[in-house]
Motif scaffolding. Structure first.
Motif, PDB file in Angstrom:
ATOM      1  N   ILE A 110       0.836  -1.197   0.000  1.00 27.55           N
ATOM      2  CA  ILE A 110       0.000   0.000   0.000  1.00 27.55           C
ATOM      3  C   ILE A 110       0.878   1.257   0.000  1.00 27.55           C
ATOM      4  O   ILE A 110       1.586   1.510   0.959  1.00 27.55           O
ATOM      5  CB  ILE A 110      -0.941   0.013   1.227  1.00 27.55           C
ATOM      6  CG1 ILE A 110      -1.813  -1.243   1.249  1.00 27.55           C
ATOM      7  CG2 ILE A 110      -1.807   1.280   1.233  1.00 27.55           C
ATOM      8  CD1 ILE A 110      -2.611  -1.416   2.518  1.00 27.55           C
ATOM      9  N   PRO A 111       0.839   2.055  -1.077  1.00 26.05           N
ATOM     10  CA  PRO A 111       1.578   3.316  -1.074  1.00 26.05           C
ATOM     11  C   PRO A 111       0.926   4.322  -0.119  1.00 26.05           C
ATOM     12  O   PRO A 111      -0.309   4.383  -0.054  1.00 26.05           O
ATOM     13  CB  PRO A 111       1.459   3.816  -2.524  1.00 26.05           C
ATOM     14  CG  PRO A 111       0.734   2.776  -3.280  1.00 26.05           C
ATOM     15  CD  PRO A 111       0.098   1.840  -2.320  1.00 26.05           C
ATOM     16  N   ASN A 112       1.751   5.052   0.603  1.00 23.80           N
ATOM     17  CA  ASN A 112       1.231   6.050   1.531  1.00 23.80           C
ATOM     18  C   ASN A 112       1.451   7.445   0.925  1.00 23.80           C
ATOM     19  O   ASN A 112       2.554   7.957   0.906  1.00 23.80           O
ATOM     20  CB  ASN A 112       1.971   5.917   2.866  1.00 23.80           C
ATOM     21  CG  ASN A 112       1.469   6.913   3.882  1.00 23.80           C
ATOM     22  OD1 ASN A 112       0.607   7.739   3.578  1.00 23.80           O
ATOM     23  ND2 ASN A 112       2.000   6.848   5.088  1.00 23.80           N
ATOM     24  N   LEU A 113       0.366   8.034   0.436  1.00 22.03           N
ATOM     25  CA  LEU A 113       0.479   9.327  -0.253  1.00 22.03           C
ATOM     26  C   LEU A 113       0.127  10.493   0.659  1.00 22.03           C
ATOM     27  O   LEU A 113       0.034  11.628   0.224  1.00 22.03           O
ATOM     28  CB  LEU A 113      -0.460   9.336  -1.472  1.00 22.03           C
ATOM     29  CG  LEU A 113      -0.311   8.136  -2.403  1.00 22.03           C
ATOM     30  CD1 LEU A 113      -1.396   8.156  -3.456  1.00 22.03           C
ATOM     31  CD2 LEU A 113       1.058   8.135  -3.057  1.00 22.03           C
ATOM     32  N   LEU A 114      -0.078  10.183   1.939  1.00 25.85           N
ATOM     33  CA  LEU A 114      -0.532  11.202   2.877  1.00 25.85           C
ATOM     34  C   LEU A 114       0.624  12.141   3.233  1.00 25.85           C
ATOM     35  O   LEU A 114       1.711  11.700   3.597  1.00 25.85           O
ATOM     36  CB  LEU A 114      -1.042  10.494   4.132  1.00 25.85           C
ATOM     37  CG  LEU A 114      -2.023  11.234   4.997  1.00 25.85           C
ATOM     38  CD1 LEU A 114      -3.231  11.685   4.192  1.00 25.85           C
ATOM     39  CD2 LEU A 114      -2.456  10.328   6.132  1.00 25.85           C
TER      40      LEU A 114
END
Lengths: 120, 501
Positions: A110-114
């Motif tokens: 899961i990429p974390n774009l936050l």
């Protein structure tokens, strides 16, 4: 994360425009292949919205070599493209903004774009 | 094998002749459930549309009383048995469909019509087993009464094969329909139908297969499998559809969409929800996030994947059912479009299905911090947990509509849940210039509150002019009349008491 998703993502770092923040550099520490059904027509259709150069760069990070020029009539190439787009899952790694260098980690697929609160 | 092929040939050669009065008519029987009865026609309409049919030309919309679940039958006109089967097999709320051979005010007339339709030919061979069921809605028929009905149809359903009550090759059925909801004992039925069962729901099996009690990874807001499947059907999810849920949580909606053949993309801001948990970790308040399921997994599910033995993530739920993995992103849906290349996401989805957070069971959060923001020290940045602030309900809905309006293809559908009071009207539902309201039906939660299933279709192309900051701000302030009405009706909990300092 599949490479199809990588192809859609741009950096959301502050002050980076869509053109400057694309494509995100892909660093891969763990990836996996899960074969899925290949269909020439579906892949050709998918490629209509895919940016080939960005896909080619990302595919290199998972050891898939795509030729410099995309040819939609080449069935062997389409199979390879399908493999890159849909079969490869990046499990651990990082997406890096080409402009600001902001790193977006990928954990458990899961990429974390936050962004952090001081980056908004 | 040879016998079966022969039998099929014979059946094909001796298909029953059709009478115009009853041709192409089917009696659909809905599933009997109080908590889904208002969704029946919403789902049926969506399935008819996705099969390329116009619902208005397929059946006469029943009166309000019937639609509210008084009568679980509807007569459908379908141009071909193939289309009918396409609709019925994918339905969650339709049990099966009867090809109508006879219809009449009493059994005599009905049986005569069915007998005339069949003619004198016996078209099923000796190898074909059969049964004749008798069904009445609202009254109980004892065995004697059933046998009396069956006797009247002796001439109509002639078969040479053996009778088999379970698993028969050919299933005939006689149905009695009454006008009143609870007819008096011994009352005569208003209408009788007779025919052959030609299609049964296959998707209905997913309701128990996807049961939350066997789900590996759950959060506090996991949506019940049946409602998730109905929503997926309402949004038109079928084989190969691209589906988006911008408030994915533990993915219970995406699981349902994937089970119906959708290719899924989900996003959520909650790190705990997406990241998963170690099997040994437990939350007291949030039941069983990552712990073992309460019920022993059934044999229909996949064996536990090596990845899911120690740590459970949202992906465990897909592997458990043997579904293709979704794409999951951790991001802030209030800034959804900042993270995507425009042409790759705009008009890219067939369906948007979502149960957005309203703060009823899980408080909605978006990125950012109210008040002074301290810079994060560089050495702590790697492990830093980004601050989030409350995400107002009006904003959640605004963003959901905007995401749907931009990401859907033309003709693509949005299905989402809206908690409100019972008296919500379609006028109260928030609108977006590019989206047209298709249906809005409630599931009663209490005497006062209901969960409304809202279905919208993208009627025209999205344009930036539709949703300017000014329009959005207007909605946000509640200046927009419908939205203000909705806000009043939203079933939101009282704000939490201020934390003690």
């Amino acid at each position: 994360m599949r490479l199809l998703t990588h192809n859609m993502l741009v950096s959301n770092a502050k002050g980076v425009s869509e053109a400057e923040g694309y494509p995100l550099a892909l660093e891969v520490t763990e990836h996996r292949r899960e074969e899925t059904e290949f269909d020439v027509e579906t892949t050709r259709k998918t490629m209509e919205t895919v940016k080939y150069d960005a896909l080619r760069g990302a595919a290199r990070a998972v050891a898939i070599d795509l030729p410099e020029v995309y040819d939609g009539d080449d069935a062997d190439l389409l199979r390879k493209v399908h493999e890159a787009l849909c079969d490869v899952h990046v499990i651990e790694g990082c997406l890096v903004c080409p402009k600001s260098g902001r790193r977006f980690p990928i954990n458990n697929g899961i990429p974390n774009l936050l962004l952090h609160e001081d980056e908004l | 094998m040879v016998n079966r092929a022969k039998q099929q040939q014979r059946e094909a050669a001796r298909a029953p002749p059709r009478d115009d009065a009853v041709a192409d008519r089917y009696l659909l029987r809905f599933v009997l459930e109080a908590h889904t009865d208002r969704f029946r026609y919403l789902e049926l309409d969506a399935l008819l549309r996705s099969a390329g049919l116009d619902p208005a030309s397929c059946y006469d919309r029943p009166s309000a009383a019937a639609a509210a679940g008084e009568e679980p039958y509807v007569v459908l006109r379908a141009p071909s048995p193939r289309l009918l089967r396409d609709v019925v097999t994918r339905a969650i709320l339709v049990r099966d469909a009867l090809e109508i051979w006879g219809v009449g005010a009493d059994h005599g007339a009905c049986a005569a019509q069915a007998a005339a339709l069949e003619g004198t030919d016996v078209f099923f061979g000796e190898e074909t087993t059969w049964c004749l069921g008798v069904e009445a809605y609202g009254v109980g028929l004892d065995l004697g009464a059933q046998e009396a009905v069956r006797n009247q149809y002796r001439g109509a359903f002639r078969c040479r094969g053996r009778v088999r009550l379970k698993g028969a090759d050919v299933r005939y059925r006689v149905v009695e329909v009454y006008d009143e909801a609870r007819p008096a004992r011994g009352a005569a039925p208003a209408r009788c139908y007779a025919g052959r069962v030609v299609a049964a729901s296959r998707a209905r099996e997913l309701v128990s297969k996807l049961d939350l009690k066997q789900r590996l990874y759950l959060g506090p807001t996991a949506l019940d499998a049946e409602l998730a499947l109905i929503m997926a059907n309402a949004a038109g999810v079928r084989e190969g559809c691209s589906t988006l849920d911008p408030f994915a949580g533990t993915g219970s909606i995406l699981v349902a969409c994937a089970a119906l053949g959708g290719r899924c993309l989900g996003s959520d801001i909650d790190w705990k929800v997406l990241r998963g948990k170690h099997v040994s970790e437990r939350d007291s308040g949030e039941r069983r996030r990552g712990a073992l399921p309460r019920k022993q997994p059934s044999a229909a599910l996949q064996p536990l994947h090596a990845d899911d033995r120690e740590r459970r993530t949202i992906f465990a739920n897909f592997r458990q059912y043997g579904l293709p993995l979704p794409e999951i992103l951790r991001m802030d849906s209030s800034r959804f479009f900042d993270s995507f290349r425009g042409p790759s996401i705009e008009g890219a989805f067939d369906c948007v299905v979502s149960d957005p957070p309203y703060g009823v069971r899980a408080g909605a959060r978006c990125a950012g911090k109210d008040g002074a923001v301290k810079p994060v020290p560089d050495e702590l940045r790697r492990e830093h947990v980004p601050a989030t602030k409350p995400y107002a309900t009006a904003d959640v809905l605004c963003d959901l509509l905007e995401i749907a309006a931009r990401c859907l293809k033309r003709g693509g559908r949005l299905a989402y849940l809206l908690p409100a009071t019972n008296d919500l009207t379609p006028e109260d539902v928030p609108r977006h210039p590019a989206l047209t309201l298709v249906a809005c039906e409630p599931q009663q939660l209490s005497t006062k509150y209901a969960r409304w299933l809202v279905v919208m279709v993208k009627g025209r192309d999205w344009s930036a002019r539709d949703w300017t900051p000014a329009v959005r701000a207007g909605v946000r302030r509640g200046a927009d009349a419908p939205f203000a009405a909705l806000k009043e009706k939203l079933a939101l909990p009282a704000p939490p008491p201020a934390p003690k300092r």
